[in-house]
Design a protein around this motif. Sequence first.
Motif, PDB file in Angstrom:
ATOM      1  N   GLN A 177       0.851  -1.189   0.000  1.00  0.00           N
ATOM      2  CA  GLN A 177       0.000   0.000   0.000  1.00  0.00           C
ATOM      3  C   GLN A 177       0.887   1.240   0.000  1.00  0.00           C
ATOM      4  OE1 GLN A 177      -2.534   0.256   3.414  1.00  0.00           O
ATOM      5  NE2 GLN A 177      -3.590   2.078   2.704  1.00  0.00           N
ATOM      6  N   LEU A 178       0.601   2.148  -0.931  1.00  0.00           N
ATOM      7  CA  LEU A 178       1.361   3.383  -1.021  1.00  0.00           C
ATOM      8  C   LEU A 178       0.768   4.393  -0.056  1.00  0.00           C
ATOM      9  CD1 LEU A 178       1.651   3.722  -4.904  1.00  0.00           C
ATOM     10  CD2 LEU A 178       3.065   2.392  -3.347  1.00  0.00           C
ATOM     11  N   GLN A 179       1.590   4.942   0.816  1.00  0.00           N
ATOM     12  CA  GLN A 179       1.077   5.958   1.713  1.00  0.00           C
ATOM     13  C   GLN A 179       2.189   6.855   2.228  1.00  0.00           C
ATOM     14  OE1 GLN A 179      -0.837   4.322   5.188  1.00  0.00           O
ATOM     15  NE2 GLN A 179       0.928   3.098   5.790  1.00  0.00           N
ATOM     16  N   VAL A 180       1.766   8.029   2.692  1.00  0.00           N
ATOM     17  CA  VAL A 180       2.663   8.934   3.400  1.00  0.00           C
ATOM     18  C   VAL A 180       2.034   9.241   4.750  1.00  0.00           C
ATOM     19  CG1 VAL A 180       3.759   9.959   1.383  1.00  0.00           C
ATOM     20  CG2 VAL A 180       1.611  10.916   2.211  1.00  0.00           C
ATOM     21  N   VAL A 181       2.870   9.381   5.748  1.00  0.00           N
ATOM     22  CA  VAL A 181       2.399   9.623   7.108  1.00  0.00           C
ATOM     23  C   VAL A 181       3.145  10.820   7.675  1.00  0.00           C
ATOM     24  CG1 VAL A 181       2.147   8.685   9.423  1.00  0.00           C
ATOM     25  CG2 VAL A 181       1.882   7.179   7.441  1.00  0.00           C
ATOM     26  N   GLU A 182       2.365  11.809   8.130  1.00  0.00           N
ATOM     27  CA  GLU A 182       2.952  13.010   8.700  1.00  0.00           C
ATOM     28  C   GLU A 182       3.098  12.867  10.212  1.00  0.00           C
ATOM     29  OE1 GLU A 182      -0.269  14.295   5.651  1.00  0.00           O
ATOM     30  OE2 GLU A 182      -0.049  12.885   7.310  1.00  0.00           O
ATOM     31  N   CYS A 197       7.449  13.687   6.909  1.00  0.00           N
ATOM     32  CA  CYS A 197       6.546  12.956   6.016  1.00  0.00           C
ATOM     33  C   CYS A 197       7.286  11.689   5.588  1.00  0.00           C
ATOM     34  CB  CYS A 197       6.199  13.817   4.816  1.00  0.00           C
ATOM     35  SG  CYS A 197       5.300  12.970   3.493  1.00  0.00           S
ATOM     36  N   VAL A 198       6.858  10.560   6.119  1.00  0.00           N
ATOM     37  CA  VAL A 198       7.516   9.288   5.826  1.00  0.00           C
ATOM     38  C   VAL A 198       6.709   8.529   4.786  1.00  0.00           C
ATOM     39  CG1 VAL A 198       8.326   7.108   6.772  1.00  0.00           C
ATOM     40  CG2 VAL A 198       8.472   9.187   8.147  1.00  0.00           C
ATOM     41  N   ALA A 199       7.393   8.100   3.747  1.00  0.00           N
ATOM     42  CA  ALA A 199       6.752   7.329   2.689  1.00  0.00           C
ATOM     43  C   ALA A 199       6.893   5.838   2.964  1.00  0.00           C
ATOM     44  CB  ALA A 199       7.382   7.654   1.349  1.00  0.00           C
ATOM     45  N   SER A 200       5.842   5.102   2.675  1.00  0.00           N
ATOM     46  CA  SER A 200       5.927   3.649   2.775  1.00  0.00           C
ATOM     47  C   SER A 200       5.260   3.018   1.567  1.00  0.00           C
ATOM     48  CB  SER A 200       5.274   3.138   4.060  1.00  0.00           C
ATOM     49  OG  SER A 200       3.894   3.396   4.067  1.00  0.00           O
ATOM     50  N   GLY A 201       5.819   1.912   1.109  1.00  0.00           N
ATOM     51  CA  GLY A 201       5.290   1.234  -0.064  1.00  0.00           C
ATOM     52  C   GLY A 201       5.853   1.745  -1.371  1.00  0.00           C
ATOM     53  N   PHE A 202       6.700   2.766  -1.312  1.00  0.00           N
ATOM     54  CA  PHE A 202       7.314   3.288  -2.527  1.00  0.00           C
ATOM     55  C   PHE A 202       8.579   4.052  -2.136  1.00  0.00           C
ATOM     56  CE2 PHE A 202       6.366   7.870  -2.310  1.00  0.00           C
ATOM     57  CZ  PHE A 202       5.413   7.895  -1.310  1.00  0.00           C
ATOM     58  N   SER A 203       9.408   4.319  -3.128  1.00  0.00           N
ATOM     59  CA  SER A 203      10.616   5.095  -2.899  1.00  0.00           C
ATOM     60  C   SER A 203      10.316   6.571  -3.079  1.00  0.00           C
ATOM     61  CB  SER A 203      11.710   4.674  -3.886  1.00  0.00           C
ATOM     62  OG  SER A 203      12.123   3.355  -3.639  1.00  0.00           O
ATOM     63  N   ASP A 214      -1.119  12.726  -6.124  1.00  0.00           N
ATOM     64  CA  ASP A 214      -1.716  11.415  -6.313  1.00  0.00           C
ATOM     65  C   ASP A 214      -2.237  10.801  -5.019  1.00  0.00           C
ATOM     66  OD1 ASP A 214       0.755  11.636  -8.445  1.00  0.00           O
ATOM     67  OD2 ASP A 214      -1.048  10.722  -9.284  1.00  0.00           O
ATOM     68  N   PHE A 215      -1.556  10.988  -3.916  1.00  0.00           N
ATOM     69  CA  PHE A 215      -2.084  10.521  -2.651  1.00  0.00           C
ATOM     70  C   PHE A 215      -1.559  11.374  -1.501  1.00  0.00           C
ATOM     71  CE2 PHE A 215       1.797   8.151  -1.778  1.00  0.00           C
ATOM     72  CZ  PHE A 215       2.227   7.769  -3.030  1.00  0.00           C
ATOM     73  N   TRP A 216      -2.330  11.314  -0.421  1.00  0.00           N
ATOM     74  CA  TRP A 216      -2.208  12.225   0.695  1.00  0.00           C
ATOM     75  C   TRP A 216      -2.106  11.482   2.007  1.00  0.00           C
ATOM     76  CZ3 TRP A 216      -2.822  17.677   0.145  1.00  0.00           C
ATOM     77  CH2 TRP A 216      -3.075  18.099  -1.167  1.00  0.00           C
ATOM     78  N   GLY A 217      -1.439  12.141   2.984  1.00  0.00           N
ATOM     79  CA  GLY A 217      -1.462  11.639   4.334  1.00  0.00           C
ATOM     80  C   GLY A 217      -2.705  12.108   5.073  1.00  0.00           C
ATOM     81  N   GLN A 218      -2.797  11.710   6.327  1.00  0.00           N
ATOM     82  CA  GLN A 218      -3.965  12.031   7.137  1.00  0.00           C
ATOM     83  C   GLN A 218      -3.873  13.398   7.798  1.00  0.00           C
ATOM     84  OE1 GLN A 218      -6.855  10.075   7.395  1.00  0.00           O
ATOM     85  NE2 GLN A 218      -5.797   9.191   5.636  1.00  0.00           N
ATOM     86  N   GLY A 219      -2.700  13.978   7.833  1.00  0.00           N
ATOM     87  CA  GLY A 219      -2.536  15.303   8.387  1.00  0.00           C
ATOM     88  C   GLY A 219      -2.039  15.302   9.814  1.00  0.00           C
ATOM     89  N   THR A 220      -1.422  16.418  10.197  1.00  0.00           N
ATOM     90  CA  THR A 220      -0.963  16.615  11.564  1.00  0.00           C
ATOM     91  C   THR A 220      -1.309  18.054  11.968  1.00  0.00           C
ATOM     92  OG1 THR A 220       0.949  16.441  13.058  1.00  0.00           O
ATOM     93  CG2 THR A 220       1.400  17.287  10.853  1.00  0.00           C
ATOM     94  N   GLN A 221      -1.841  18.197  13.168  1.00  0.00           N
ATOM     95  CA  GLN A 221      -2.322  19.495  13.620  1.00  0.00           C
ATOM     96  C   GLN A 221      -1.163  20.348  14.119  1.00  0.00           C
ATOM     97  OE1 GLN A 221      -5.656  20.841  13.835  1.00  0.00           O
ATOM     98  NE2 GLN A 221      -4.493  22.703  14.323  1.00  0.00           N
TER      99      GLN A 221
END
Length: 124
Positions: free
Chosen positions: A1-6, A22-28, A112-119
Motif C-alpha cells: 500500500q502506497l502511503q505517506v504519514v505526517e 513525512c515518511v513514505a511507505s510502499g514506494f521510494s 496522487d495521494f495524501w497523508g492524514q494530516g498533523t495538527q
Amino acid sequence: QLQVVESGGGLVQPGGSLRLSCVASGFSLDTYAIGWFRQAPGKKREGVACISRSGEGIDYADSVRGRFTISRDNDKNTAYLQMTTLKPEDTAVYYCAAEAAGAGTLRATAYDFWGQGTQVTVSS
C-alpha cells in the motif's frame, strides 16, 4: 500500500519552531515530488511548499517564504517541513502529498495521494 504519514505537529508559541516529517511507505520517495499543504477551519486547502523529485525545484507560498524550509532525505524515505517564526495564522492541519509527475507544484489537484494530516497550533 502506497502511503505517506505526517508527524511532528503540536502546540507552539508565536515565534517558535516546529519540524514536520513525512515518511513514505510502499514506494521510494525519490520517485515522487512532495508537497506540503495546510487547511485551517473554514478555509480552503492551501499549498505551502513543494520539492521536486530531484530536489532541485522548490517553491513556497508567499505567506511562508523565508520562514519555512522544505527538504527531503531520500535515504530515509522522508521529507521535512521546517517551520520557524510561527504565527497564529499558521494554525492548521498540515498535509503531506506525493506527486508522481515529479515536478512539484502548489496545486493540490496534481497530487496522487495524501497523508492524514498533523495538527499545528500556534498560540500563547
